[in-house]
Write a protein that holds these residues in place. Structure first.
Motif, PDB file in Angstrom:
ATOM      1  N   PRO A  21       8.359  -4.387   2.270  1.00  0.00           N
ATOM      2  CA  PRO A  21       8.322  -2.918   2.297  1.00  0.00           C
ATOM      3  C   PRO A  21       8.998  -2.328   1.067  1.00  0.00           C
ATOM      4  O   PRO A  21       9.936  -2.910   0.505  1.00  0.00           O
ATOM      5  CB  PRO A  21       9.096  -2.565   3.577  1.00  0.00           C
ATOM      6  CG  PRO A  21       9.043  -3.806   4.400  1.00  0.00           C
ATOM      7  CD  PRO A  21       9.055  -4.944   3.436  1.00  0.00           C
ATOM      8  N   GLY A  22       8.532  -1.165   0.658  1.00  0.00           N
ATOM      9  CA  GLY A  22       9.137  -0.476  -0.472  1.00  0.00           C
ATOM     10  C   GLY A  22      10.436   0.213  -0.072  1.00  0.00           C
ATOM     11  O   GLY A  22      10.739   0.384   1.109  1.00  0.00           O
ATOM     12  N   THR A  23      11.201   0.592  -1.073  1.00  0.00           N
ATOM     13  CA  THR A  23      12.452   1.326  -0.847  1.00  0.00           C
ATOM     14  C   THR A  23      12.450   2.597  -1.682  1.00  0.00           C
ATOM     15  O   THR A  23      11.736   2.694  -2.695  1.00  0.00           O
ATOM     16  CB  THR A  23      13.671   0.471  -1.227  1.00  0.00           C
ATOM     17  OG1 THR A  23      13.566   0.082  -2.617  1.00  0.00           O
ATOM     18  CG2 THR A  23      13.748  -0.783  -0.363  1.00  0.00           C
ATOM     19  N   TYR A  66      -3.159  -3.801  -4.802  1.00  0.00           N
ATOM     20  CA  TYR A  66      -2.308  -3.197  -5.825  1.00  0.00           C
ATOM     21  C   TYR A  66      -1.950  -1.743  -5.512  1.00  0.00           C
ATOM     22  O   TYR A  66      -1.161  -1.131  -6.213  1.00  0.00           O
ATOM     23  CB  TYR A  66      -3.003  -3.267  -7.194  1.00  0.00           C
ATOM     24  CG  TYR A  66      -3.392  -4.669  -7.574  1.00  0.00           C
ATOM     25  CD1 TYR A  66      -2.422  -5.624  -7.882  1.00  0.00           C
ATOM     26  CD2 TYR A  66      -4.730  -5.055  -7.605  1.00  0.00           C
ATOM     27  CE1 TYR A  66      -2.780  -6.925  -8.220  1.00  0.00           C
ATOM     28  CE2 TYR A  66      -5.095  -6.352  -7.952  1.00  0.00           C
ATOM     29  CZ  TYR A  66      -4.119  -7.271  -8.246  1.00  0.00           C
ATOM     30  OH  TYR A  66      -4.471  -8.564  -8.576  1.00  0.00           O
ATOM     31  N   ASP A  67      -2.554  -1.199  -4.469  1.00  0.00           N
ATOM     32  CA  ASP A  67      -2.281   0.188  -4.080  1.00  0.00           C
ATOM     33  C   ASP A  67      -2.337   0.267  -2.558  1.00  0.00           C
ATOM     34  O   ASP A  67      -3.285   0.800  -1.980  1.00  0.00           O
ATOM     35  CB  ASP A  67      -3.305   1.130  -4.724  1.00  0.00           C
ATOM     36  CG  ASP A  67      -2.967   2.595  -4.491  1.00  0.00           C
ATOM     37  OD1 ASP A  67      -1.809   2.896  -4.130  1.00  0.00           O
ATOM     38  OD2 ASP A  67      -3.875   3.439  -4.656  1.00  0.00           O
ATOM     39  N   LEU A  68      -1.334  -0.264  -1.903  1.00  0.00           N
ATOM     40  CA  LEU A  68      -1.305  -0.307  -0.450  1.00  0.00           C
ATOM     41  C   LEU A  68      -1.091   1.091   0.120  1.00  0.00           C
ATOM     42  O   LEU A  68      -0.356   1.898  -0.460  1.00  0.00           O
ATOM     43  CB  LEU A  68      -0.186  -1.228   0.018  1.00  0.00           C
ATOM     44  CG  LEU A  68      -0.295  -2.691  -0.434  1.00  0.00           C
ATOM     45  CD1 LEU A  68       0.953  -3.461  -0.036  1.00  0.00           C
ATOM     46  CD2 LEU A  68      -1.538  -3.349   0.147  1.00  0.00           C
ATOM     47  N   PRO A  69      -1.718   1.395   1.250  1.00  0.00           N
ATOM     48  CA  PRO A  69      -1.549   2.731   1.831  1.00  0.00           C
ATOM     49  C   PRO A  69      -0.126   2.940   2.333  1.00  0.00           C
ATOM     50  O   PRO A  69       0.616   1.989   2.600  1.00  0.00           O
ATOM     51  CB  PRO A  69      -2.553   2.738   2.991  1.00  0.00           C
ATOM     52  CG  PRO A  69      -2.770   1.300   3.316  1.00  0.00           C
ATOM     53  CD  PRO A  69      -2.644   0.556   2.027  1.00  0.00           C
ATOM     54  N   SER A  70       0.258   4.194   2.483  1.00  0.00           N
ATOM     55  CA  SER A  70       1.628   4.531   2.878  1.00  0.00           C
ATOM     56  C   SER A  70       1.966   4.026   4.275  1.00  0.00           C
ATOM     57  O   SER A  70       3.133   3.786   4.594  1.00  0.00           O
ATOM     58  CB  SER A  70       1.832   6.052   2.815  1.00  0.00           C
ATOM     59  OG  SER A  70       0.899   6.719   3.665  1.00  0.00           O
ATOM     60  N   PRO A  79       6.067   2.263  -2.875  1.00  0.00           N
ATOM     61  CA  PRO A  79       5.152   1.509  -2.000  1.00  0.00           C
ATOM     62  C   PRO A  79       5.591   0.062  -1.861  1.00  0.00           C
ATOM     63  O   PRO A  79       6.277  -0.493  -2.729  1.00  0.00           O
ATOM     64  CB  PRO A  79       3.812   1.621  -2.737  1.00  0.00           C
ATOM     65  CG  PRO A  79       4.177   1.860  -4.166  1.00  0.00           C
ATOM     66  CD  PRO A  79       5.436   2.674  -4.134  1.00  0.00           C
ATOM     67  N   GLY A  80       5.198  -0.559  -0.767  1.00  0.00           N
ATOM     68  CA  GLY A  80       5.491  -1.966  -0.557  1.00  0.00           C
ATOM     69  C   GLY A  80       4.577  -2.841  -1.401  1.00  0.00           C
ATOM     70  O   GLY A  80       3.634  -2.369  -2.046  1.00  0.00           O
ATOM     71  N   THR A  81       4.845  -4.145  -1.403  1.00  0.00           N
ATOM     72  CA  THR A  81       4.066  -5.093  -2.209  1.00  0.00           C
ATOM     73  C   THR A  81       3.723  -6.333  -1.391  1.00  0.00           C
ATOM     74  O   THR A  81       4.395  -6.672  -0.425  1.00  0.00           O
ATOM     75  CB  THR A  81       4.840  -5.526  -3.463  1.00  0.00           C
ATOM     76  OG1 THR A  81       6.075  -6.138  -3.060  1.00  0.00           O
ATOM     77  CG2 THR A  81       5.120  -4.332  -4.365  1.00  0.00           C
ATOM     78  N   LEU A  82       2.670  -7.009  -1.817  1.00  0.00           N
ATOM     79  CA  LEU A  82       2.276  -8.290  -1.244  1.00  0.00           C
ATOM     80  C   LEU A  82       2.543  -9.395  -2.252  1.00  0.00           C
ATOM     81  O   LEU A  82       2.289  -9.223  -3.446  1.00  0.00           O
ATOM     82  CB  LEU A  82       0.790  -8.289  -0.873  1.00  0.00           C
ATOM     83  CG  LEU A  82       0.371  -7.440   0.328  1.00  0.00           C
ATOM     84  CD1 LEU A  82      -1.146  -7.402   0.447  1.00  0.00           C
ATOM     85  CD2 LEU A  82       0.979  -7.985   1.614  1.00  0.00           C
ATOM     86  N   SER A  83       3.049 -10.510  -1.792  1.00  0.00           N
ATOM     87  CA  SER A  83       3.218 -11.684  -2.650  1.00  0.00           C
ATOM     88  C   SER A  83       2.399 -12.831  -2.079  1.00  0.00           C
ATOM     89  O   SER A  83       2.141 -12.892  -0.866  1.00  0.00           O
ATOM     90  CB  SER A  83       4.691 -12.073  -2.767  1.00  0.00           C
ATOM     91  OG  SER A  83       5.240 -12.359  -1.494  1.00  0.00           O
TER      92      SER A  83
END
Length: 238
Positions: free
Chosen positions: A128-130, A219-223, A134-138
């Motif tokens: 999750p983002g802070t 690369y652009d995950l929804p909120s 936005p958050g990210t996937l690895s």
């Protein structure tokens, strides 16, 4: 002009090397020869992926190579896998399915009905983002060239197909953008148990291409994104 053609050649080479096939079955801790136990896929020369999730080719990506492929003997509970002909350059979701093979693993009829069950998956990890970011996937398996998994120890003895797959998601933001890299190995499982694999699905049939784990902009995950949703059925591995 020479520079222009050189650039075209370089671009073509880059395109091919950024793609891959899965020609080698991993057993007893080592990769076997190309296409020894894995059915030769249609992209064996081009490396190009499949992009139609509803195509008949989504089953094993091959036509009429079953009889010319050997069948490996493996033990229930053993660790097996697939090795690519290059690193997995693209981020994506990995899975492995099996299907009881009737009449035999080296028959074209094997796996053509609702007989497939998922035995393993490797999903992207969501962070999750802070502070409003936005958050990210690895993707843990990115830049490796193989993936391994366990044959369920309670799987009944018999002949099976094992289907290994990566769904590459780097251009999956539009329908048909996800890239399917897959192949099927032919195996005879010994020393099995009395398990009952479920749920059973078919290829084609299990994917529509609109699943949130297939149609996704990584690369652009929804909120409201809370984590990657794996396509297909739940894993059976008992």
């Amino acid at each position: 002009m020479k520079a222009f053609f050189a650039a075209l050649v370089a671009a073509a080479v880059t395109s091919v090397t950024a793609h891959y096939t899965l020609p080698d079955f991993i057993m007893n801790g080592a990769a076997t020869s190309d296409w020894e136990y894995v059915r030769e896929t249609q992209n064996y020369e081009t490396n190009m992926p499949l992009t139609d999730a509803t195509s008949p080719l989504i089953r094993c990506y091959e036509n009429n190579t079953a009889a010319s492929t050997s069948t490996a003997t493996v033990q229930a509970g053993a660790t097996v896998g697939f090795q690519a002909n290059g690193d997995f350059y693209h981020p994506g979701y990995f899975s492995a399915y099996m299907s009881a093979a009737s009449p035999e693993a080296d028959s074209e009829e094997a796996g053509t009905s609702q007989t497939w069950f998922k035995i393993w998956q490797d999903t992207p990890t969501y962070t999750p983002g802070t502070d409003g970011q936005p958050g990210t996937l690895s993707f843990p398996l990115e830049t490796t060239d193989q993936f391994t998994f366990r044959i369920p120890p309670s799987l009944p003895s018999g002949q099976y197909l094992i289907r290994g797959e990566q769904i590459a998601l780097h251009v999956a933001s539009t329908y048909g953008g996800a890239q399917f890299y897959l192949s099927c190995a032919q195996v005879n499982v010994e020393n099995g148990g009395d398990g009952d694999p479920t749920p059973l699905v078919s290829f084609p049939g299990v994917y529509t291409g609109y699943e949130p784990g297939i149609l996704i902009d990584i690369y652009d995950l929804p909120s409201n994104f809370t984590g990657y949703v794996a396509p297909g059925p739940a894993v059976w591995n008992e």
